[in-house]
Design an enzyme around this catalytic site. Structure first.
Site, PDB file in Angstrom:
ATOM      1  N   ASN A  15       0.853  -1.189   0.000  1.00 57.81           N
ATOM      2  CA  ASN A  15       0.000   0.000   0.000  1.00 57.81           C
ATOM      3  C   ASN A  15       0.895   1.247   0.000  1.00 57.81           C
ATOM      4  O   ASN A  15       1.741   1.416   0.885  1.00 57.81           O
ATOM      5  CB  ASN A  15      -0.899  -0.016   1.240  1.00 57.81           C
ATOM      6  CG  ASN A  15      -1.924   1.102   1.227  1.00 57.81           C
ATOM      7  OD1 ASN A  15      -1.601   2.249   0.987  1.00 57.81           O
ATOM      8  ND2 ASN A  15      -3.170   0.762   1.524  1.00 57.81           N
ATOM      9  N   ARG A  26       4.780  18.855   0.453  1.00 58.70           N
ATOM     10  CA  ARG A  26       5.471  19.883  -0.324  1.00 58.70           C
ATOM     11  C   ARG A  26       4.920  19.865  -1.745  1.00 58.70           C
ATOM     12  O   ARG A  26       4.028  19.086  -2.070  1.00 58.70           O
ATOM     13  CB  ARG A  26       6.990  19.630  -0.338  1.00 58.70           C
ATOM     14  CG  ARG A  26       7.656  19.677   1.022  1.00 58.70           C
ATOM     15  CD  ARG A  26       7.775  21.067   1.594  1.00 58.70           C
ATOM     16  NE  ARG A  26       8.625  21.916   0.797  1.00 58.70           N
ATOM     17  CZ  ARG A  26       9.951  21.993   0.925  1.00 58.70           C
ATOM     18  NH1 ARG A  26      10.570  21.229   1.815  1.00 58.70           N
ATOM     19  NH2 ARG A  26      10.665  22.812   0.176  1.00 58.70           N
ATOM     20  N   HIS A  51      -5.484   3.522  -1.713  1.00 59.01           N
ATOM     21  CA  HIS A  51      -6.794   3.849  -1.140  1.00 59.01           C
ATOM     22  C   HIS A  51      -7.036   5.345  -1.361  1.00 59.01           C
ATOM     23  O   HIS A  51      -6.683   6.174  -0.513  1.00 59.01           O
ATOM     24  CB  HIS A  51      -6.809   3.509   0.352  1.00 59.01           C
ATOM     25  CG  HIS A  51      -8.138   3.649   0.999  1.00 59.01           C
ATOM     26  ND1 HIS A  51      -8.547   2.843   2.045  1.00 59.01           N
ATOM     27  CD2 HIS A  51      -9.182   4.485   0.773  1.00 59.01           C
ATOM     28  CE1 HIS A  51      -9.761   3.195   2.431  1.00 59.01           C
ATOM     29  NE2 HIS A  51     -10.163   4.208   1.684  1.00 59.01           N
ATOM     30  N   ARG A  53      -8.825   8.342  -1.014  1.00 59.06           N
ATOM     31  CA  ARG A  53      -9.961   8.906  -0.280  1.00 59.06           C
ATOM     32  C   ARG A  53     -10.454  10.196  -0.954  1.00 59.06           C
ATOM     33  O   ARG A  53      -9.699  10.863  -1.672  1.00 59.06           O
ATOM     34  CB  ARG A  53      -9.557   9.177   1.165  1.00 59.06           C
ATOM     35  CG  ARG A  53      -9.446   7.896   1.998  1.00 59.06           C
ATOM     36  CD  ARG A  53      -9.150   8.194   3.461  1.00 59.06           C
ATOM     37  NE  ARG A  53      -9.382   7.024   4.299  1.00 59.06           N
ATOM     38  CZ  ARG A  53      -8.474   6.073   4.540  1.00 59.06           C
ATOM     39  NH1 ARG A  53      -7.271   6.172   4.005  1.00 59.06           N
ATOM     40  NH2 ARG A  53      -8.774   5.047   5.314  1.00 59.06           N
ATOM     41  N   HIS A  58      -3.797  11.740   0.655  1.00 61.93           N
ATOM     42  CA  HIS A  58      -2.588  10.994   0.271  1.00 61.93           C
ATOM     43  C   HIS A  58      -2.682  10.660  -1.210  1.00 61.93           C
ATOM     44  O   HIS A  58      -2.276  11.472  -2.039  1.00 61.93           O
ATOM     45  CB  HIS A  58      -2.345   9.773   1.173  1.00 61.93           C
ATOM     46  CG  HIS A  58      -3.560   9.062   1.649  1.00 61.93           C
ATOM     47  ND1 HIS A  58      -4.455   8.439   0.800  1.00 61.93           N
ATOM     48  CD2 HIS A  58      -4.015   8.859   2.920  1.00 61.93           C
ATOM     49  CE1 HIS A  58      -5.407   7.875   1.527  1.00 61.93           C
ATOM     50  NE2 HIS A  58      -5.185   8.127   2.804  1.00 61.93           N
ATOM     51  N   GLU A  82      -8.683   0.283  -3.254  1.00 56.99           N
ATOM     52  CA  GLU A  82      -9.644   0.101  -2.174  1.00 56.99           C
ATOM     53  C   GLU A  82     -10.277   1.430  -1.790  1.00 56.99           C
ATOM     54  O   GLU A  82      -9.731   2.507  -2.063  1.00 56.99           O
ATOM     55  CB  GLU A  82      -8.977  -0.541  -0.960  1.00 56.99           C
ATOM     56  CG  GLU A  82      -7.856   0.274  -0.341  1.00 56.99           C
ATOM     57  CD  GLU A  82      -7.196  -0.433   0.831  1.00 56.99           C
ATOM     58  OE1 GLU A  82      -7.163  -1.687   0.837  1.00 56.99           O
ATOM     59  OE2 GLU A  82      -6.728   0.273   1.744  1.00 56.99           O
ATOM     60  N   THR A 117      -8.561   6.409   9.581  1.00 61.91           N
ATOM     61  CA  THR A 117      -8.094   5.176   8.949  1.00 61.91           C
ATOM     62  C   THR A 117      -9.221   4.167   9.035  1.00 61.91           C
ATOM     63  O   THR A 117     -10.174   4.340   9.801  1.00 61.91           O
ATOM     64  CB  THR A 117      -6.820   4.645   9.623  1.00 61.91           C
ATOM     65  OG1 THR A 117      -6.298   3.552   8.856  1.00 61.91           O
ATOM     66  CG2 THR A 117      -7.083   4.184  11.051  1.00 61.91           C
ATOM     67  N   HIS A 208      -4.128  -4.585   7.802  1.00 61.48           N
ATOM     68  CA  HIS A 208      -4.222  -3.489   8.767  1.00 61.48           C
ATOM     69  C   HIS A 208      -3.329  -3.786   9.957  1.00 61.48           C
ATOM     70  O   HIS A 208      -3.608  -4.681  10.758  1.00 61.48           O
ATOM     71  CB  HIS A 208      -5.649  -3.218   9.238  1.00 61.48           C
ATOM     72  CG  HIS A 208      -5.843  -1.765   9.638  1.00 61.48           C
ATOM     73  ND1 HIS A 208      -6.198  -0.790   8.736  1.00 61.48           N
ATOM     74  CD2 HIS A 208      -5.683  -1.139  10.815  1.00 61.48           C
ATOM     75  CE1 HIS A 208      -6.274   0.377   9.354  1.00 61.48           C
ATOM     76  NE2 HIS A 208      -5.966   0.194  10.608  1.00 61.48           N
ATOM     77  N   ASP A 209      -2.247  -3.040  10.050  1.00 58.97           N
ATOM     78  CA  ASP A 209      -1.286  -3.110  11.151  1.00 58.97           C
ATOM     79  C   ASP A 209      -0.497  -4.420  11.208  1.00 58.97           C
ATOM     80  O   ASP A 209       0.107  -4.730  12.242  1.00 58.97           O
ATOM     81  CB  ASP A 209      -1.963  -2.842  12.507  1.00 58.97           C
ATOM     82  CG  ASP A 209      -2.367  -1.383  12.659  1.00 58.97           C
ATOM     83  OD1 ASP A 209      -1.950  -0.563  11.825  1.00 58.97           O
ATOM     84  OD2 ASP A 209      -3.109  -1.070  13.614  1.00 58.97           O
ATOM     85  N   GLY A 231       0.858  -1.384   4.398  1.00 54.27           N
ATOM     86  CA  GLY A 231       1.310  -0.053   4.037  1.00 54.27           C
ATOM     87  C   GLY A 231       2.112   0.630   5.118  1.00 54.27           C
ATOM     88  O   GLY A 231       3.309   0.836   4.985  1.00 54.27           O
ATOM     89  N   HIS A 232       1.473   0.992   6.218  1.00 56.95           N
ATOM     90  CA  HIS A 232       2.103   1.854   7.212  1.00 56.95           C
ATOM     91  C   HIS A 232       3.398   1.243   7.753  1.00 56.95           C
ATOM     92  O   HIS A 232       4.460   1.891   7.748  1.00 56.95           O
ATOM     93  CB  HIS A 232       1.131   2.139   8.358  1.00 56.95           C
ATOM     94  CG  HIS A 232       1.674   3.087   9.376  1.00 56.95           C
ATOM     95  ND1 HIS A 232       1.549   4.458   9.265  1.00 56.95           N
ATOM     96  CD2 HIS A 232       2.376   2.870  10.519  1.00 56.95           C
ATOM     97  CE1 HIS A 232       2.135   5.042  10.298  1.00 56.95           C
ATOM     98  NE2 HIS A 232       2.646   4.096  11.066  1.00 56.95           N
TER      99      HIS A 232
END
Length: 262
Positions: A15, A26, A51, A53, A58, A82, A117, A208-209, A231-232
């Site tokens: 992700n 920036r 994703h 949004r 992002h 997604e 999130t 997720h996580d 992702g994160h």
């Protein structure tokens, strides 16, 4: 447009939202989302996830198309988009389809427009009427449709009856319980949910996580996981290790888990 790509082990889809988040602070166009995708794919990632949004905090609209163009060079990899199908997701999917661009999987997530999130899955029968025509439309465009779901076994058959091809199990409760007394309880919840999904005829994704600490254990216990979307944590690791080394490290976690798909 989509073909079912099969892998010996659980596929890793990267992700890229956090790459875009840093870029958007920036007006210099760096770091490049497309370059990040290429480097992750070169290192062995089997897919790219975004994703987009509605607030474009992002991933932005042009990123969706820029990445689709890049994915043309990787016909053996998958592009997963997604988001909430009642927001901007289906508009983007229609435009990709109309242009003949890659679109392998649509993951429907019940986010609110300003949600920080993703933090919950779809509910049946509450969401059935909303989802059925959208699932049908996604599949008519040639995309696999996956529903973001809580780890509740009783909900899996309803997801199949709504027309979904897969579910993506929302793994934050598992990750939050990692290395605590609740770890075994949460692991068993996800094992039961995945088994129920498989028995209903659904494919199983997860996300997720998930991270390098908890991923291998998850895959060694939870049956039949076709794909993880990360992702994160992956991008946090990449800040220290670089894209290539990080993707290889996550692939090593997956392969060490012993989860072999047939």
């Amino acid at each position: 447009m989509s073909t079912e790509l099969r892998h010996r082990f659980t596929a890793l889809s990267v992700n890229l939202n956090k790459v875009a988040l840093v870029r958007n602070t920036r007006h210099l166009g760096i770091p490049s989302v497309v370059k990040a995708a290429a480097m992750c794919l070169e290192a062995g990632a089997q897919g790219i996830t975004v994703h987009p949004r509605p607030d474009q905090r992002h991933i932005r609209t042009h990123d969706v198309f820029d990445l689709a163009e890049e994915m043309k060079a990787w016909p053996d990899r998958e592009y997963n988009i997604e988001g909430n199908p009642t927001h901007n997701l289906m508009r983007l999917a229609r435009q990709l389809h109309e242009r003949g661009m890659p679109l392998h999987q649509l993951t429907f997530v019940p986010d609110g427009e300003g949600q920080f999130t993703s933090d919950h899955g779809w509910r049946f029968p509450d969401d059935l009427e909303t989802l059925v025509p959208l699932i049908e439309e996604g599949k008519a465009m040639g995309a696999r449709v996956s529903l973001f779901m809580d780890a509740e076994p009783a909900q899996m058959r309803a997801a199949k009856e709504a027309g979904a091809d897969r579910v993506e199990l929302y793994t934050e409760p598992y990750a939050a319980a990692w290395a605590t007394p609740d770890q075994d309880i949460q692991t068993k919840r996800f094992v039961a949910a995945a088994q129920a999904a498989l028995e209903a005829g659904l494919g199983v994704n997860a996300g997720h996580d998930l991270n390098r600490s908890n991923l291998g254990h998850f895959l060694s216990k939870v049956p039949g996981v076709s794909e993880v979307s990360i992702g994160h944590a992956l991008m946090a690791d990449a800040l220290e290790m670089g894209y290539g080394a990080t993707v290889k490290a996550y692939r090593a976690c997956i392969e060490a888990s012993g989860e072999v798909l047939v």
